[in-house]
Scaffold this active site. Structure first.
Site, short mmCIF file in Angstrom:
data_model
loop_
_atom_site.label_atom_id
_atom_site.label_comp_id
_atom_site.label_asym_id
_atom_site.label_seq_id
_atom_site.Cartn_x
_atom_site.Cartn_y
_atom_site.Cartn_z
N HIS A 47 11.37 11.56 74.54
CA HIS A 47 10.23 12.46 74.73
C HIS A 47 10.52 13.89 74.30
O HIS A 47 9.60 14.68 74.09
CB HIS A 47 9.77 12.44 76.19
CG HIS A 47 9.13 11.16 76.60
ND1 HIS A 47 8.03 10.64 75.98
CD2 HIS A 47 9.46 10.27 77.58
CE1 HIS A 47 7.69 9.48 76.55
NE2 HIS A 47 8.55 9.24 77.52
N ARG A 72 19.49 9.99 75.61
CA ARG A 72 18.46 8.98 75.78
C ARG A 72 17.86 8.71 74.41
O ARG A 72 17.30 9.60 73.78
CB ARG A 72 17.36 9.41 76.76
CG ARG A 72 16.28 8.32 76.87
CD ARG A 72 15.36 8.49 78.06
NE ARG A 72 14.41 9.58 77.88
CZ ARG A 72 13.36 9.78 78.69
NH1 ARG A 72 13.15 8.98 79.72
NH2 ARG A 72 12.56 10.80 78.48
N GLU A 151 11.54 1.17 84.59
CA GLU A 151 10.38 2.03 84.79
C GLU A 151 9.06 1.27 84.76
O GLU A 151 8.00 1.87 84.60
CB GLU A 151 10.38 3.16 83.74
CG GLU A 151 10.66 2.67 82.32
CD GLU A 151 10.99 3.81 81.36
OE1 GLU A 151 10.69 4.97 81.66
OE2 GLU A 151 11.54 3.51 80.29
N ASP A 177 7.05 7.26 84.89
CA ASP A 177 6.51 6.02 84.34
C ASP A 177 6.44 4.93 85.40
O ASP A 177 5.51 4.12 85.41
CB ASP A 177 7.37 5.54 83.16
CG ASP A 177 7.01 6.25 81.86
OD1 ASP A 177 5.82 6.56 81.68
OD2 ASP A 177 7.91 6.51 81.06
#
Length: 257
Positions: A47, A72, A151, A177
């Site tokens: 993200h 990530r 998630e 999430d």
């Protein structure tokens, strides 16, 4: 001299690690935050706007501060995990691990045989570890951490199976999430009672499996709560959130009086 001889040992030491979370596409930001009292630095390619080249350049800057670097990766980009392993990161977080096959594929890129199928090319890892090639190959699977993100309802339903996959060292919770999934898309509330109940369940299963648990926290206060719950690693906020908070605090101080 080993820069980060065993990130798993740090995670198992008993004191939860508090990590910075970076998404700004400038390697100096992770390098700067590594000089603060964070225990490690995570770079978010899912993200955040940081890309592979910027994250790669940040790895030695983080290591120079004596801190572990984690990344990530984007959803499904498991080959990228191997490239960061080669560069010397201490851990990789893989989002949206919703099936056992997802977990197996992720682990295969993270670990050398016989556990996985990671190929040889550890140019940065050799330099940062201080090990020769033979020792690195022998020890590498135990020096780094593969976090499978949990998630979704699908991942929660097969949590034990994910934890039992060879090469998966632990899980990392995305509470925002998870809250969307548990509410059926009605809300984003990472601190809801339903999420907290799920977190307790995850922690119990992780401990039963002898694995590791990490989680993202939107604030320092929430990070403290999650650390007290028993997570091994808690990532705090983000570089952009810290920048905004610092700017707002400075403005408030300047406007007083």
């Amino acid at each position: 001299m080993l820069t980060n001889p065993s990130f798993p040992d740090l995670l198992k030491a008993g004191t939860p690690l508090l990590t910075a979370w970076c998404g700004i596409p400038d390697p100096s930001i992770p390098g700067l935050l590594a000089r603060e009292e964070f225990d490690a630095v995570v770079m978010d390619m899912q993200h955040g706007s940081i890309d592979f080249a910027a994250a790669l350049r940040a790895v030695p800057l983080i290591a120079a501060a004596g801190k572990p670097a984690l990344v990530r990766i984007p959803v499904g980009e498991f080959a990228t995990a191997s490239r960061f392993m080669d560069a010397g990161v201490s851990g990789v977080i893989a989002p949206m691990i919703n099936t056992v096959d997802d977990a197996r594929l992720f682990a295969s890129f993270m670990k050398f045989p016989p556990v996985g199928q990671r190929s040889w090319g550890a140019y940065g890892a050799l330099s940062l570890s201080g090990l020769d090639a033979a020792d690195y190959l022998r020890q590498a699977n135990d020096l780094t951490v593969s976090f499978a993100m949990v998630e979704t309802r699908e991942a929660l339903a097969i949590l034990d199976e994910i934890l039992n996959v060879p090469g998966i060292d632990g899980v990392f919770i995305g509470p925002a999430d998870l809250s969307i999934a548990l509410s059926g898309g009605r809300s984003v509330d990472p601190a809801s009672p339903e999420v907290d109940k799920a977190l307790d369940h995850v922690l119990a299963r992780v401990k039963a499996a002898g694995k590791l648990a990490g989680i993202y926290a939107p604030s320092g206060a929430r990070a403290g709560e999650l650390a007290r719950k028993g997570f091994n690693m808690v990532s705090i906020g983000s570089d952009t959130a810290m920048l905004r908070a610092g700017a707002q605090a400075s403005l408030v101080a300047a406007q007083q009086g």
